[in-house]
Design a protein around this motif. Structure first.
Motif, mmCIF file in Angstrom:
data_model
loop_
_atom_site.group_PDB
_atom_site.id
_atom_site.type_symbol
_atom_site.label_atom_id
_atom_site.label_comp_id
_atom_site.label_asym_id
_atom_site.label_seq_id
_atom_site.Cartn_x
_atom_site.Cartn_y
_atom_site.Cartn_z
ATOM 1 N N LEU A 72 -15.790 19.817 -63.112
ATOM 2 C CA LEU A 72 -16.633 20.780 -62.402
ATOM 3 C C LEU A 72 -15.844 21.795 -61.582
ATOM 4 N N THR A 73 -14.538 21.731 -61.598
ATOM 5 C CA THR A 73 -13.746 22.658 -60.796
ATOM 6 C C THR A 73 -14.070 24.102 -61.161
ATOM 7 N N GLY A 74 -14.286 24.907 -60.133
ATOM 8 C CA GLY A 74 -14.597 26.315 -60.354
ATOM 9 C C GLY A 74 -16.049 26.603 -60.660
ATOM 10 N N GLN A 75 -16.850 25.565 -60.866
ATOM 11 C CA GLN A 75 -18.261 25.755 -61.231
ATOM 12 C C GLN A 75 -19.190 25.672 -60.036
ATOM 13 N N VAL A 76 -18.726 25.075 -58.941
ATOM 14 C CA VAL A 76 -19.616 24.733 -57.834
ATOM 15 C C VAL A 76 -19.431 25.718 -56.686
ATOM 16 N N LEU A 77 -20.504 26.345 -56.283
ATOM 17 C CA LEU A 77 -20.484 27.320 -55.204
ATOM 18 C C LEU A 77 -20.496 26.613 -53.844
ATOM 19 N N GLU A 78 -20.538 27.399 -52.784
ATOM 20 C CA GLU A 78 -20.421 26.827 -51.442
ATOM 21 C C GLU A 78 -21.601 25.940 -51.085
ATOM 22 N N GLY A 79 -22.810 26.433 -51.246
ATOM 23 C CA GLY A 79 -23.991 25.631 -50.975
ATOM 24 C C GLY A 79 -24.181 25.280 -49.515
#
Length: 439
Positions: A72-79
């Motif tokens: 998931l590296t690079g796929q997940v925003l800050e949230g």
């Protein structure tokens, strides 16, 4: 305001010996990838020739998403974390939110992403919204999370949980309406009780409510059914990322997982057809679904809704855009399996008929599954609760069962570290029969 117990999705099995290599040069080089039967059934590569979900943000309102997982590296925003429990939105102490994110937008790792979990919409971005830390969600917190997701660019919102308090007029219902008014596709799990009514918020008007099918594309026995069910999708024995396991992976089952695949398909459509409204995206999902050989007399069906999702057909079929509000906003249920009109009676609490037996003709059996024998020592897996979150309390299939109860009597077995795992080839049942609807 209060805390509700969320539902378990049956037992989750930790995958040990997770990075075994096969000796066959033509097969996948990764044990985890080999276990993802959905890749062959849906033909991910063919789907990606049309869309990979690029430019679309999917909000995963859940237990947090560990963006450091290699798949998931690079796929997940800050949230944002709405729990106030510490750890932050990228902490996931149960693995559930990370698992859903990986099914939606995992990109694998290693050479050309050939190892680990690959998601159906592998180029979509995940907006993590942490609204639970264990087996309980707070209704006001996840409602705030939905509004946050809308305000921060999410055009698809994945709700792999149930909340008995999310009835019309509740904060959760108001937040979902806010999302719909801002053109977001909202997808929620039907529940894991095997009961004849849906969980909230899946039961709310305009929400895509999702049931689960197994690897024979037959309704999973614990999938909720009844009036208001929209679609079904694969939800049984799905390998997913799980940061709570030493291997980084687990195998889960439930309508949570099926919901993730519907959200991913919605993201694919939004990427390819950016001018469609949320309602028109739902229209494509419904019109392209199939009943295969199941004995369905009319749509929506109480067990399969408008059918099993077909991502490639959802992207390629010649389907008129239809009204901006989409079929779920229309009032009259259809009377034919060729109709794409959905019922607006998602709030119905009337009793539904006794659950009928699903057809599971041998033509749809996945080749080789019945005959596969795993050689080597059996590693008993660690059983944990995997939520598909629902209302808690005694009698609710949405409640998390105590350790050692509520799970299937047998669990998958895996080869020891020194034993190579041979890839199983699963011919796609989607191509074996013409659909009953949508063409």
């Amino acid at each position: 305001m209060g805390f509700k117990r969320v539902s378990a999705a049956t037992g989750v099995v930790a995958l040990t010996g997770a990075l075994l290599l096969t000796s066959a040069p033509t097969a996948s080089a990764d044990y985890i990838r080999d276990k993802q039967w959905v890749i062959d059934v849906m033909n991910f590569k063919k789907v990606w020739s049309e869309s990979e979900g690029q430019g679309v943000t999917v909000a995963v309102v859940d237990t947090g998403v560990d963006g450091s997982h290699p798949d998931l590296t690079g796929q997940v925003l800050e949230g944002k974390d709405f729990t106030g429990k510490g750890g932050g939105v990228h902490s996931d102490f149960t693995g559930h939110g990370t698992g859903m994110a990986s099914l939606i937008a995992g990109h694998g790792h290693g050479a050309d992403g050939s190892s680990g979990v690959i998601g159906l919409a592998r180029k979509a971005k995940i907006l993590p919204v942490r609204a639970g830390t264990g087996n309980e969600f707070d209704d006001n917190q996840w409602a705030q999370g939905v509004r946050y997701a809308v305000d921060h660019g999410a055009s698809v919102i994945n709700l792999s949980f149930g909340d008995s308090l999310a009835r019309p007029g509740s904060e959760g219902a108001k937040a979902i309406k806010y999302a719909q008014e801002h053109d977001a596709v909202v997808v929620a799990s039907a529940g894991n009780d095997g009961a004849g009514q849906l969980e909230y918020p899946a039961k709310l008007p305009g929400v895509i409510s999702v049931g689960a099918v197994d690897n024979n594309l037959t309704l999973w026995e614990n999938s909720n059914y009844g009036t208001g069910l929209t679609l079904t999708a694969p939800g049984v024995k799905l390998v997913q990322a799980d940061p709570t396991e030493s291997s980084g992976y687990a195998e889960g089952t439930g309508t949570s997982d099926a919901t993730a695949y519907v959200s991913a398909t919605a993201a694919l459509i939004r990427a390819k057809y950016p001018n469609l409204t949320a309602g028109q995206v739902i229209n494509r999902l419904i019109k392209s679904a199939t009943f295969l050989n199941h004995d369905v007399k009319k749509a929506p069906d109480e067990e399969y809704g408008y059918g099993i999702i077909r991502p490639y057909k959802a992207l390629t079929m010649d389907i008129p855009a239809g009204p901006k509000e989409g079929p779920l906003a229309q009032a009259s249920p259809s009377t034919s399996t060729n109709s794409g009109t959905a019922s607006g009676d998602n709030d119905s609490t009337s009793k539904v008929k006794k659950k009928k037996k699903s057809s599971s003709g041998s033509i749809f059996l996945i080749a080789g599954v019945a005959g596969v024998v795993v050689v080597g020592a059996i590693l008993f897996a660690v059983i944990r609760s995997r939520r598909n979150r629902g209302s808690g309390g005694p009698g609710s299939g949405g409640g998390i069962p105590p350790q050692g109860t509520g799970y299937p009597p047998q669990h998958p077995t895996y080869p020891p570290a020194q034993q190579p795992y041979q890839s199983q080839q699963h011919p796609s049942p989607y191509t074996q029969q013409p659909p009953h609807q949508g063409q």
